[in-house]
Design a protein around this motif. Structure first.
Motif, PDB file in Angstrom:
ATOM      1  N   LEU A 198       0.846  -1.195   0.000  1.00  0.00           N
ATOM      2  CA  LEU A 198       0.000   0.000   0.000  1.00  0.00           C
ATOM      3  C   LEU A 198       0.881   1.244   0.000  1.00  0.00           C
ATOM      4  O   LEU A 198       1.742   1.404   0.871  1.00  0.00           O
ATOM      5  CB  LEU A 198      -0.908   0.014   1.226  1.00  0.00           C
ATOM      6  CG  LEU A 198      -2.148  -0.895   1.170  1.00  0.00           C
ATOM      7  CD1 LEU A 198      -2.675  -1.141   2.568  1.00  0.00           C
ATOM      8  CD2 LEU A 198      -3.230  -0.274   0.297  1.00  0.00           C
ATOM      9  N   LEU A 199       0.668   2.128  -0.969  1.00  0.00           N
ATOM     10  CA  LEU A 199       1.385   3.396  -1.057  1.00  0.00           C
ATOM     11  C   LEU A 199       0.430   4.512  -0.650  1.00  0.00           C
ATOM     12  O   LEU A 199      -0.628   4.689  -1.276  1.00  0.00           O
ATOM     13  CB  LEU A 199       1.881   3.630  -2.481  1.00  0.00           C
ATOM     14  CG  LEU A 199       2.949   2.663  -2.997  1.00  0.00           C
ATOM     15  CD1 LEU A 199       2.794   2.431  -4.478  1.00  0.00           C
ATOM     16  CD2 LEU A 199       4.336   3.186  -2.694  1.00  0.00           C
ATOM     17  N   GLU A 200       0.776   5.253   0.392  1.00  0.00           N
ATOM     18  CA  GLU A 200      -0.093   6.307   0.901  1.00  0.00           C
ATOM     19  C   GLU A 200       0.735   7.545   1.222  1.00  0.00           C
ATOM     20  O   GLU A 200       1.726   7.467   1.951  1.00  0.00           O
ATOM     21  CB  GLU A 200      -0.822   5.816   2.155  1.00  0.00           C
ATOM     22  CG  GLU A 200      -1.645   6.872   2.868  1.00  0.00           C
ATOM     23  CD  GLU A 200      -2.673   7.562   1.974  1.00  0.00           C
ATOM     24  OE1 GLU A 200      -2.654   8.812   1.926  1.00  0.00           O
ATOM     25  OE2 GLU A 200      -3.457   6.859   1.322  1.00  0.00           O
ATOM     26  N   ARG A 201       0.326   8.692   0.667  1.00  0.00           N
ATOM     27  CA  ARG A 201       1.122   9.905   0.861  1.00  0.00           C
ATOM     28  C   ARG A 201       0.825  10.616   2.168  1.00  0.00           C
ATOM     29  O   ARG A 201       1.653  11.389   2.660  1.00  0.00           O
ATOM     30  CB  ARG A 201       0.925  10.862  -0.318  1.00  0.00           C
ATOM     31  CG  ARG A 201      -0.454  11.450  -0.456  1.00  0.00           C
ATOM     32  CD  ARG A 201      -0.561  12.341  -1.680  1.00  0.00           C
ATOM     33  NE  ARG A 201      -1.879  12.951  -1.812  1.00  0.00           N
ATOM     34  CZ  ARG A 201      -2.241  14.082  -1.210  1.00  0.00           C
ATOM     35  NH1 ARG A 201      -1.370  14.725  -0.435  1.00  0.00           N
ATOM     36  NH2 ARG A 201      -3.450  14.571  -1.366  1.00  0.00           N
ATOM     37  N   GLN A 202      -0.356  10.394   2.749  1.00  0.00           N
ATOM     38  CA  GLN A 202      -0.711  11.065   4.000  1.00  0.00           C
ATOM     39  C   GLN A 202      -0.334  10.184   5.191  1.00  0.00           C
ATOM     40  O   GLN A 202      -0.871   9.093   5.363  1.00  0.00           O
ATOM     41  CB  GLN A 202      -2.210  11.375   4.032  1.00  0.00           C
ATOM     42  CG  GLN A 202      -2.662  12.338   2.937  1.00  0.00           C
ATOM     43  CD  GLN A 202      -4.110  12.758   3.102  1.00  0.00           C
ATOM     44  OE1 GLN A 202      -4.519  13.171   4.187  1.00  0.00           O
ATOM     45  NE2 GLN A 202      -4.891  12.665   2.034  1.00  0.00           N
TER      46      GLN A 202
ATOM     47  N   VAL B 257       3.901   1.827   2.655  1.00  0.00           N
ATOM     48  CA  VAL B 257       4.938   2.776   2.257  1.00  0.00           C
ATOM     49  C   VAL B 257       4.339   4.175   2.293  1.00  0.00           C
ATOM     50  O   VAL B 257       3.322   4.444   1.638  1.00  0.00           O
ATOM     51  CB  VAL B 257       5.467   2.474   0.836  1.00  0.00           C
ATOM     52  CG1 VAL B 257       6.503   3.517   0.431  1.00  0.00           C
ATOM     53  CG2 VAL B 257       6.045   1.068   0.764  1.00  0.00           C
ATOM     54  N   ASN B 258       4.958   5.064   3.071  1.00  0.00           N
ATOM     55  CA  ASN B 258       4.522   6.461   3.137  1.00  0.00           C
ATOM     56  C   ASN B 258       5.184   7.217   1.983  1.00  0.00           C
ATOM     57  O   ASN B 258       6.333   7.628   2.073  1.00  0.00           O
ATOM     58  CB  ASN B 258       4.899   7.064   4.478  1.00  0.00           C
ATOM     59  CG  ASN B 258       4.488   8.520   4.624  1.00  0.00           C
ATOM     60  OD1 ASN B 258       5.101   9.281   5.353  1.00  0.00           O
ATOM     61  ND2 ASN B 258       3.428   8.927   3.924  1.00  0.00           N
ATOM     62  N   ALA B 259       4.456   7.351   0.868  1.00  0.00           N
ATOM     63  CA  ALA B 259       5.034   7.968  -0.327  1.00  0.00           C
ATOM     64  C   ALA B 259       3.926   8.411  -1.263  1.00  0.00           C
ATOM     65  O   ALA B 259       2.828   7.841  -1.280  1.00  0.00           O
ATOM     66  CB  ALA B 259       5.951   6.974  -1.044  1.00  0.00           C
TER      67      ALA B 259
END
Length: 219
Positions: free
Chosen positions: A28-32, A47-49
């Motif tokens: 899981l790619l999540e920017r927030q 992944v924080n991105a």
């Protein structure tokens, strides 16, 4: 199968849980940062991105994944993610969420999208499917091959009742993939009979849909 999902909101998490339950590997790619909650989807890699950034996708080694799902709540972001996944990382299968049906026309192979999923369209199709007998209803579009998943419910008094599937005179490139009968899902064999009230599910290019509808109605 390795699946990367851009966007860890309710939709992304639901997809991840379903894939994990079927023994797939999920990232899981999540920017927030405040949306990152590994306990919400145990077993997934978080992944924080920002998945719209090329460098972030390189660090996540997206080229090693089989499928990219662009599931954010922003159509522009989903298009960018899809394009990067297909053109920069050669991901074999790209599935994109369409939030606003007015943008659906953009979600095609030019933007790297193999399958566009519009929740409003699916819901509308299910409503049509529930009330339409004898009409061809489009359920989903597979953009890469320009083919559609379509359904038709046979009238109860169809003259074709009892005849085998092999007698169906389908137009070129159309294929019967399933028969829904009561609570059963039947993978059709040539000798399986068709019955009134059956829901026939086909894959067919858009240009033969009308010929398919006429062929079924003229059974």
């Amino acid at each position: 199968m390795k699946v990367a999902i851009a966007g860890a909101g309710a939709v992304g998490r639901s997809i991840a849980r379903e894939l994990l339950s079927n023994s797939h590997e999920v990232m899981l790619l999540e920017r927030q940062l405040d949306h990152i909650d590994s306990s919400a989807v145990p077993g997934a890699s978080w992944v924080n991105a920002d998945a719209c950034e090329l460098d972030n996708l390189e660090q996540a080694q997206l080229q090693t994944y089989d499928v990219m799902v662009a599931a954010t709540g922003d159509d522009k972001a989903n298009l960018v993610v899809s394009l990067l996944a297909k053109t920069e990382f050669a991901v074999g299968r790209v599935v994109a969420r369409v939030n606003d049906p007015r943008n659906e026309w953009l979600f095609d192979e030019a933007w790297g999208v193999d399958v566009a999923v519009s929740t409003p369209r699916i819901l509308a199709s299910l409503v049509e499917e529930a009330v339409s007998v004898g009409d061809l209803v489009r359920l989903m579009t597979f953009r890469q091959g320009q083919a559609n998943l379509v359904e038709m419910t046979l009238p109860p008094n169809t003259a074709f009742a009892g005849k085998p599937v092999r007698k169906l005179d389908l137009p070129r490139d159309a294929a019967l993939v399933a028969i829904l009968r009561g609570g059963r899902v039947i993978v059709p064999q040539s000798d399986d009979p068709v019955e009134g009230g059956d829901e026939l599910v086909f894959i067919a290019p858009a240009e033969v849909e009308e010929a398919l509808r006429e062929a079924i109605l003229n059974l």
